[in-house]
Design a protein around this motif. Structure first.
Motif, PDB file in Angstrom:
ATOM      1  N   LEU A   1       0.687  -1.217   0.016  1.00  0.00           N
ATOM      2  CA  LEU A   1      -0.028  -0.026   0.022  1.00  0.00           C
ATOM      3  C   LEU A   1       0.935   1.313  -0.026  1.00  0.00           C
ATOM      4  O   LEU A   1       2.002   1.321   0.465  1.00  0.00           O
ATOM      5  CB  LEU A   1      -0.824   0.022   1.239  1.00  0.00           C
ATOM      6  CG  LEU A   1      -2.021  -1.092   1.372  1.00  0.00           C
ATOM      7  CD1 LEU A   1      -2.530  -1.080   2.682  1.00  0.00           C
ATOM      8  CD2 LEU A   1      -2.941  -0.911   0.296  1.00  0.00           C
ATOM      9  N   SER A   2       0.448   2.262  -0.730  1.00  0.00           N
ATOM     10  CA  SER A   2       0.973   3.614  -0.562  1.00  0.00           C
ATOM     11  C   SER A   2       0.409   4.153   0.794  1.00  0.00           C
ATOM     12  O   SER A   2      -0.468   4.944   0.937  1.00  0.00           O
ATOM     13  CB  SER A   2       0.579   4.456  -1.666  1.00  0.00           C
ATOM     14  OG  SER A   2       1.153   4.103  -2.638  1.00  0.00           O
ATOM     15  N   ALA A   3       1.135   3.608   1.863  1.00  0.00           N
ATOM     16  CA  ALA A   3       0.449   3.998   3.432  1.00  0.00           C
ATOM     17  C   ALA A   3       0.948   5.235   4.163  1.00  0.00           C
ATOM     18  O   ALA A   3       0.202   5.198   5.149  1.00  0.00           O
ATOM     19  CB  ALA A   3       0.678   2.731   4.241  1.00  0.00           C
TER      20      ALA A   3
ATOM     21  N   PHE B   1       1.244   6.859   9.267  1.00  0.00           N
ATOM     22  CA  PHE B   1       1.667   5.572   8.407  1.00  0.00           C
ATOM     23  C   PHE B   1       0.702   4.461   8.888  1.00  0.00           C
ATOM     24  O   PHE B   1       0.754   4.081  10.068  1.00  0.00           O
ATOM     25  CB  PHE B   1       3.102   5.028   8.877  1.00  0.00           C
ATOM     26  CG  PHE B   1       3.766   4.001   8.129  1.00  0.00           C
ATOM     27  CD1 PHE B   1       3.084   3.261   7.201  1.00  0.00           C
ATOM     28  CD2 PHE B   1       4.721   3.395   8.311  1.00  0.00           C
ATOM     29  CE1 PHE B   1       3.518   2.210   6.425  1.00  0.00           C
ATOM     30  CE2 PHE B   1       5.498   2.339   8.000  1.00  0.00           C
ATOM     31  CZ  PHE B   1       4.686   1.591   6.862  1.00  0.00           C
ATOM     32  N   CYS B   2      -0.286   4.142   7.746  1.00  0.00           N
ATOM     33  CA  CYS B   2      -1.166   3.200   8.171  1.00  0.00           C
ATOM     34  C   CYS B   2      -0.552   1.745   7.981  1.00  0.00           C
ATOM     35  O   CYS B   2      -0.110   1.557   6.969  1.00  0.00           O
ATOM     36  CB  CYS B   2      -2.347   3.285   6.942  1.00  0.00           C
ATOM     37  SG  CYS B   2      -3.094   4.967   6.860  1.00  0.00           S
TER      38      CYS B   2
ATOM     39  N   ILE C   1       4.764   5.195  -0.767  1.00  0.00           N
ATOM     40  CA  ILE C   1       5.327   3.849  -0.444  1.00  0.00           C
ATOM     41  C   ILE C   1       6.150   3.774   0.643  1.00  0.00           C
ATOM     42  O   ILE C   1       6.937   4.697   0.703  1.00  0.00           O
ATOM     43  CB  ILE C   1       6.050   3.301  -1.801  1.00  0.00           C
ATOM     44  CG1 ILE C   1       5.089   2.935  -2.993  1.00  0.00           C
ATOM     45  CG2 ILE C   1       6.784   2.058  -1.322  1.00  0.00           C
ATOM     46  CD1 ILE C   1       3.981   1.629  -2.823  1.00  0.00           C
ATOM     47  N   PRO C   2       5.850   2.972   1.607  1.00  0.00           N
ATOM     48  CA  PRO C   2       6.839   2.835   2.769  1.00  0.00           C
ATOM     49  C   PRO C   2       7.870   2.139   2.753  1.00  0.00           C
ATOM     50  O   PRO C   2       8.119   0.854   2.628  1.00  0.00           O
ATOM     51  CB  PRO C   2       5.894   2.102   3.708  1.00  0.00           C
ATOM     52  CG  PRO C   2       4.807   1.316   3.177  1.00  0.00           C
ATOM     53  CD  PRO C   2       4.630   1.995   1.662  1.00  0.00           C
ATOM     54  N   LEU C   3       9.052   2.651   2.119  1.00  0.00           N
ATOM     55  CA  LEU C   3      10.440   2.228   1.949  1.00  0.00           C
ATOM     56  C   LEU C   3      11.009   1.657   3.215  1.00  0.00           C
ATOM     57  O   LEU C   3      10.683   2.331   4.327  1.00  0.00           O
ATOM     58  CB  LEU C   3      11.330   3.232   1.094  1.00  0.00           C
ATOM     59  CG  LEU C   3      10.909   3.492  -0.072  1.00  0.00           C
ATOM     60  CD1 LEU C   3      11.855   4.522  -0.919  1.00  0.00           C
ATOM     61  CD2 LEU C   3      10.906   2.360  -1.361  1.00  0.00           C
ATOM     62  N   PRO C   4      11.902   0.545   3.128  1.00  0.00           N
ATOM     63  CA  PRO C   4      12.390   0.180   4.389  1.00  0.00           C
ATOM     64  C   PRO C   4      13.272   1.304   4.864  1.00  0.00           C
ATOM     65  O   PRO C   4      13.940   2.020   4.256  1.00  0.00           O
ATOM     66  CB  PRO C   4      13.229  -0.975   3.870  1.00  0.00           C
ATOM     67  CG  PRO C   4      12.605  -1.391   2.633  1.00  0.00           C
ATOM     68  CD  PRO C   4      12.130  -0.322   2.002  1.00  0.00           C
TER      69      PRO C   4
END
Length: 350
Positions: free
Chosen positions: A67-69, A84-85, A164-167
């Motif tokens: 998800l684009s969270a 951040f969902c 996007i939640p990158l690492p």
């Protein structure tokens, strides 16, 4: 090694910043491939993966989609708040993403000290105004409620304005191209907050070539959840509370897993812990059917469609692979259930 003796420090290692690839190769199939055979460590490229697989392998992929969270809000004071969902609160992923008016999510909040319980954050999305307010503050997370009008689904809101939640170890901001490159080519089911990274190297042509070479492909969905971002603070790993994750697996995949005659190779740790957990779920269902607790020796009531963190160490491993996956198939058939399992991975998945 006794699992009770494992320390978090046992898994600490030095990873120099310059050794981290901040961006993928333009051709992801040309990524380096580490090999180990006959006691020797070697190197190849990922496009040659088939050369290193045993004949007639079944590769198991996690087809979850990231998800684009990450949502960026700004208060009237100018303070920036990132929400951040991580996962829906008291709802399934499908229910939350298809909501058209409101939904609650468990979130990580950046700049939390500026997000007061009385605040209502606003974000304009074309003709839709999204509002966000705090419902409850927990130990590491915050329950927030989103509300909006216009009848659009929440998944579309995330697509329009989410990131996007990158690492964290990439140590860079998300860019437009990450919406594509941080997804596997076979990603299908929305709901994860991190990609199953081992699968990022595959391209469609290689998947076709693997099948042409006699290998089989199977798919399941594990929604990578909040636990992937949860810091291990306990000194002993057995004292770390694992976060639950949800698996969706269909009858076709269960049949493949039960009947395949060759090697079964999970693609990455998310597929591996899914297979492990499905096995122990079968063991737990069988135990419930017998009406007795192996550990306590008397009638025992539990949620048979969920695994607790230490179940794998309490249950019998007497089932073989075929028996375990056939048992799951028969359970779904006899109970007319959707092929959906909720589980919490055991610490054997660490």
């Amino acid at each position: 090694m006794n699992r009770h003796s494992l320390q978090a420090s046992d898994f600490s290692y030095d990873l120099p910043e310059e050794r981290i690839a901040k961006y993928p190769l333009a051709d992801r199939n040309k990524s380096k491939l580490l090999t180990y055979k006959g006691g020797e460590i070697g190197e190849d490229v990922f496009s040659n993966l088939s050369n290193h697989l045993p004949p007639n392998s079944l590769l198991v992929f996690n087809d979850t989609k990231v998800l684009s969270a990450r949502l960026q809000f700004q208060k009237e004071t100018g303070a920036k708040i990132e929400v951040f969902c991580l996962e829906p609160h008291d709802a399934t992923v499908e229910q939350a993403l298809t909501s058209t008016r409101s939904c609650q999510w468990q979130c990580m909040v950046g700049n939390l000290k500026r997000f007061k319980p009385t605040d209502v954050l606003k974000l304009q999305i074309a003709d839709t105004l999204l509002s966000c307010k705090m419902v409850k503050r927990q130990d590491q997370y915050v329950i927030v409620e989103f509300e909006w009008e216009g009848g659009i689904e929440f998944s579309r809101i995330l697509e329009e304005v989410g990131q996007i939640p990158l690492p964290p170890y990439l140590n860079r901001e998300a860019e437009e191209t990450d919406a594509e490159t941080y997804q596997t080519v076979y990603a299908k089911t929305d709901g994860a907050v991190a990609a199953p990274t081992a699968g990022l190297h595959f391209v469609p042509e290689q998947l076709e070539a693997l099948q042409a070479a006699g290998h089989k492909l199977a798919y399941l969905t594990l929604y990578v959840g909040a636990g992937t971002f949860r810091q291990v603070k306990a000194e002993k790993l057995v004292d770390h509370d694992m976060h639950s994750e949800r698996i969706v697996v269909g009858q076709k995949t269960l049949e493949q897993l039960a009947n395949h005659e060759g090697p079964i190779i999970p693609v990455g740790t998310t597929s591996l812990r899914s297979l492990e957990s499905l096995y122990w779920l079968a063991a737990k269902l069988q135990l419930e059917a017998g009406g007795r607790s192996q550990e306590e020796g008397h009638s025992h009531s539990f949620n048979a469609l969920a695994l607790e963190q230490n179940d794998a160490y309490k249950l019998s491993g007497d089932l073989n692979r075929k028996e375990a996956f056939n048992y799951l198939q028969n359970h779904l058939d006899s109970n007319l259930q959707s092929p959906t399992f909720n589980l919490q991975p055991s610490t054997s998945s660490l």
